[in-house]
Design an enzyme around this catalytic site. Sequence first.
Site, mmCIF file in Angstrom:
data_model
loop_
_atom_site.group_PDB
_atom_site.id
_atom_site.type_symbol
_atom_site.label_atom_id
_atom_site.label_comp_id
_atom_site.label_asym_id
_atom_site.label_seq_id
_atom_site.Cartn_x
_atom_site.Cartn_y
_atom_site.Cartn_z
ATOM 1 C CG ASP A 67 -0.287 -0.584 2.492
ATOM 2 O OD1 ASP A 67 0.848 -0.507 2.813
ATOM 3 O OD2 ASP A 67 -1.031 -1.025 3.235
ATOM 4 C CG ASN A 137 -8.604 -1.943 12.246
ATOM 5 O OD1 ASN A 137 -7.702 -2.446 11.693
ATOM 6 N ND2 ASN A 137 -9.095 -0.945 11.839
ATOM 7 C CG HIS A 139 -5.805 -2.608 9.225
ATOM 8 N ND1 HIS A 139 -5.979 -1.287 9.278
ATOM 9 C CD2 HIS A 139 -4.563 -3.036 9.307
ATOM 10 C CE1 HIS A 139 -4.758 -0.836 9.669
ATOM 11 N NE2 HIS A 139 -3.872 -1.999 9.670
ATOM 12 C CD GLU A 144 -8.483 0.475 7.869
ATOM 13 O OE1 GLU A 144 -8.699 -0.448 9.015
ATOM 14 O OE2 GLU A 144 -7.835 1.587 7.959
HETATM 15 P P1 PGA Z 1 2.409 -1.766 12.715
HETATM 16 O O1 PGA Z 1 1.142 -1.785 11.660
HETATM 17 O O2 PGA Z 1 3.409 -2.504 12.057
HETATM 18 O O3 PGA Z 1 2.988 -0.333 12.477
HETATM 19 O O4 PGA Z 1 1.690 -1.921 13.975
HETATM 20 C C1 PGA Z 1 0.679 -2.990 11.086
HETATM 21 C C2 PGA Z 1 -0.422 -2.501 10.346
HETATM 22 O O5 PGA Z 1 -1.274 -1.693 10.648
HETATM 23 O O6 PGA Z 1 -0.740 -3.610 9.350
#
Ligand code: PGA
Length: 243
Positions: A67, A137, A139, A144
């Site tokens: 992304d 959450n 995702h 999301e």
């Molecule tokens: P993070 O993000 O490694 O910064 O916790 C992971 C994600 O949101 O997929």
Amino acid sequence: MKITNLGTSTQASFYVATALYKQMLHKKESKLGLATGGTMLDMYESLVTLLDKNQLDVSQVETFNLDEYIGLTAEHPASYHQYMNHILFDQYEGFDPLKCHLPNGAAEDPECEAARYESLLDERGPVDIQILGIGQNGHIGFNEPGTPFDSVTHCVDLTESTIEANSRYFDDKADVPKQAISMGLRSIMKAKRIILLAFGEQKKEAITQLATGNITPDVPATILHLHPNVEVYVDDAAMPDLS
Ligand code: PGA
């Protein structure tokens, strides 16, 4: 799906870096699906160490990131382009910039860019290993809760919790982009092998949801139960209480 507790994030990061290293060792033209985020930092550091020590030729390796934020140019310090340059592509010589792909967050028409990226994945893929983090959450990528399981690369409105979690990378929360281009859930599921990493207490609930075995768009990562080749590695703090 097996959830394995590797104790510390350092140990888990090294384990996954080794898996990526071996993949590139055995197949010069490997295709890797890469992720960004705080979880991945140690993993890329270990990977650079392994590449360095063994002087592996990575010139044929092709990478596809999950992304990118909409509205940030590749040069913006908080863009995922810069994250990848900083943590991997500038750290080990030999990656071919033409083979290192991320969606272009500054494209004039983000919908068109999302379609271009999905076509690229179809043309060049499937990826051999897809690395994933997970949001609090549930995702994966920026898919999301509620994202359809058959989604391909698309433009996403980020949820408040994701904006909040990512605000630590920006001077001001108001600067956090509200949208991103993300590989969809179907795009992710095309990978031959998927490795998900989750560290820390704040990921325990999402991993607990994954461990229940229920499959629901409310927790996007649960789609991974439908993939035949998924590994999940966590540290002590993210390990669900399975008793
Ligand atoms: P993070 O993000 O490694 O910064 O916790 C992971 C994600 O949101 O997929």
